[in-house]
Design an enzyme around this catalytic site. Sequence first.
Site, mmCIF file in Angstrom:
data_model
loop_
_atom_site.group_PDB
_atom_site.id
_atom_site.type_symbol
_atom_site.label_atom_id
_atom_site.label_comp_id
_atom_site.label_asym_id
_atom_site.label_seq_id
_atom_site.Cartn_x
_atom_site.Cartn_y
_atom_site.Cartn_z
ATOM 1 N N HIS A 155 0.826 -1.208 0.000
ATOM 2 C CA HIS A 155 0.000 0.000 0.000
ATOM 3 C C HIS A 155 0.857 1.253 0.000
ATOM 4 O O HIS A 155 2.045 1.209 0.307
ATOM 5 C CB HIS A 155 -0.996 0.028 1.173
ATOM 6 C CG HIS A 155 -0.391 0.026 2.557
ATOM 7 N ND1 HIS A 155 -0.210 -1.125 3.301
ATOM 8 C CD2 HIS A 155 0.044 1.040 3.345
ATOM 9 C CE1 HIS A 155 0.299 -0.809 4.490
ATOM 10 N NE2 HIS A 155 0.478 0.499 4.533
ATOM 11 N N GLU A 189 -7.133 3.926 10.243
ATOM 12 C CA GLU A 189 -6.745 3.740 8.850
ATOM 13 C C GLU A 189 -7.862 3.107 8.041
ATOM 14 O O GLU A 189 -8.646 2.306 8.544
ATOM 15 C CB GLU A 189 -5.476 2.883 8.756
ATOM 16 C CG GLU A 189 -5.629 1.493 9.345
ATOM 17 C CD GLU A 189 -4.303 0.721 9.347
ATOM 18 O OE1 GLU A 189 -3.314 1.242 9.897
ATOM 19 O OE2 GLU A 189 -4.277 -0.391 8.800
ATOM 20 N N GLN A 247 -3.868 3.586 1.365
ATOM 21 C CA GLN A 247 -4.192 3.616 2.788
ATOM 22 C C GLN A 247 -4.355 5.064 3.207
ATOM 23 O O GLN A 247 -3.429 5.861 3.034
ATOM 24 C CB GLN A 247 -3.066 2.960 3.604
ATOM 25 C CG GLN A 247 -3.322 2.955 5.104
ATOM 26 C CD GLN A 247 -2.164 2.371 5.886
ATOM 27 O OE1 GLN A 247 -1.052 2.890 5.832
ATOM 28 N NE2 GLN A 247 -2.399 1.279 6.583
ATOM 29 N N HIS A 305 3.905 7.075 3.993
ATOM 30 C CA HIS A 305 4.868 5.978 3.836
ATOM 31 C C HIS A 305 4.467 5.064 2.686
ATOM 32 O O HIS A 305 3.347 5.124 2.190
ATOM 33 C CB HIS A 305 5.011 5.161 5.134
ATOM 34 C CG HIS A 305 3.780 4.423 5.581
ATOM 35 N ND1 HIS A 305 2.869 4.949 6.454
ATOM 36 C CD2 HIS A 305 3.318 3.178 5.272
ATOM 37 C CE1 HIS A 305 1.907 4.074 6.678
ATOM 38 N NE2 HIS A 305 2.145 2.986 5.960
ATOM 39 N N GLU A 323 7.411 0.861 5.260
ATOM 40 C CA GLU A 323 6.832 -0.188 6.103
ATOM 41 C C GLU A 323 7.039 -1.510 5.380
ATOM 42 O O GLU A 323 6.786 -1.609 4.172
ATOM 43 C CB GLU A 323 5.334 0.077 6.299
ATOM 44 C CG GLU A 323 4.606 -0.994 7.114
ATOM 45 C CD GLU A 323 3.109 -0.701 7.266
ATOM 46 O OE1 GLU A 323 2.585 0.182 6.559
ATOM 47 O OE2 GLU A 323 2.480 -1.365 8.091
HETATM 48 CO CO CO Z 1 0.891 1.305 6.395
#
Ligand code: CO
Length: 140
Positions: free
Chosen positions: A7, A43, A54, A78, A128
């Site tokens: 994502h 989220e 996301q 991210h 991530e």
């Molecule tokens: Co994430």
Amino acid sequence: MLDKVEHIALAVADLDAAIDHYETIWGLRVSHRERVEDQGVEEAMLPVGESHLQLLGSTGPDTTVGKFLERRGEGLHHIAFQVEDLEGTLTRLKEQGVALIDERPRVGGRGHMVAFVHPKGNHGVLVELIQRPARAAGQH
Ligand code: CO
């Protein structure tokens, strides 16, 4: 080493308004929404092909995302890559001297094991890493 972009996460000031925008303007649909209290985030995941967008809201100003919004405003937060072997990937990154936020995998959204890599060792981008979910026996 990296299976796919799982994502791309955007920090948003108003999660409901952002969801409405991405559903109305871009035709996406929320497949999962979750409040992760100990991380101070709420989220929403919106599938895009084999990946997701996301949308990340904060639960308050003193949270990581709350501080990010205060400092930088809304925008890219991210990128999440899916890996086959999270422990092995972290070990390899440590050996190469890459700064990690999480030295060990921890439970993230949707119950996946995740770890974050510090942006300072990664050309300014917070990464991530997500462990690929184990497949049930017999499935390929
Ligand atoms: Co994430």
